[in-house]
Design an enzyme around this catalytic site. Sequence first.
Site, PDB file in Angstrom:
ATOM      1  N   CYS A 141       0.834  -1.210   0.000  1.00  0.00           N
ATOM      2  CA  CYS A 141       0.000   0.000   0.000  1.00  0.00           C
ATOM      3  C   CYS A 141       0.869   1.260   0.000  1.00  0.00           C
ATOM      4  O   CYS A 141       1.542   1.564   0.995  1.00  0.00           O
ATOM      5  CB  CYS A 141      -0.925  -0.028   1.214  1.00  0.00           C
ATOM      6  SG  CYS A 141      -1.754   1.528   1.575  1.00  0.00           S
ATOM      7  N   CYS A 152       0.033   3.914   2.655  1.00  0.00           N
ATOM      8  CA  CYS A 152       0.417   3.438   3.993  1.00  0.00           C
ATOM      9  C   CYS A 152       1.858   3.841   4.316  1.00  0.00           C
ATOM     10  O   CYS A 152       2.195   4.107   5.475  1.00  0.00           O
ATOM     11  CB  CYS A 152       0.290   1.921   4.094  1.00  0.00           C
ATOM     12  SG  CYS A 152      -1.390   1.293   3.881  1.00  0.00           S
TER      13      CYS A 152
END
Length: 291
Positions: free
Chosen positions: A41, A44
């Site tokens: 991600c 993230c």
Amino acid sequence: MTSAQTPSAHVFDATTAGFEQDVIQASLQTPILVDLWAEWCGPCKTLGPLLEKLAVEYNGAFRLAKIDVEAEQQLAAMFGVRSIPTVILIKDGQMADGFAGALPEGQLREFLTRNGIEPGDGSANDAEVIEAEPESPEEAINRLQQAIAAAPDHAELKLDLALALLRAGQVEPAQAELDALPANLATDSRAVRLRNQLDLARALAGAPSLAELRQRVAANGDDWEARDLLGVRLLIEGDAAAGLDQFLDVLKRQRDWNDGQAKKRLLAAFATLDDAEVVGTYRRKMASLVF
């Protein structure tokens, strides 16, 4: 990420086996911020380091529980995660608040404040102090460029990059990133503030460094140009109150200097700040001098 890799006593990896004790029960004493993330991600990778930095800075006011949704699918399902990153605040054994997506640092601080979480007292240990050091603009640029490469469709990262470029003094690259934002972000409040910040930053073209300006002001408190430029530098570099104080000092002592530039600087600065309390305080201070 394993527990051995966590950067602070205030950050830990949560697992299904220990969730009840480490998160639910622990939240009865200290708020737990749960960060649901994954290695693949891109956003993230932007949000995670900011949350970890704040956990260290807040020094025990909350703890950060990291959950790798790939490794802990049962926990991800329990929270009903639809996208990552997702952040959930657990207080008193209950889910109290949360958000999805990679928020910038200012909005993360607002989220914590809204939930009654303020920086804790006391000193962190040496390892934590190192982690708590502010990220330099150059480090932020590098981090954001990597995150954009991993998630090129995440347009908000490009706005964060424009802000980081501005803080590094790269005015034209920041303007280019701003101009390239999609229409839905071009009118975002942060984009509007950035345009005002860029206007202020252009005043710094060829200006002395922050340290040189401080020296000039220390040597001659009536160096209005140095005070003006010092105020702009402080504002751009994130020390809003100190920057506004410089403009107020010029307004108080030499109101008509450079065609009333101190007042103009204050009004432009108010348009760049998202801290309503600071803006309100300094608007009142300015009004007391002007009227």
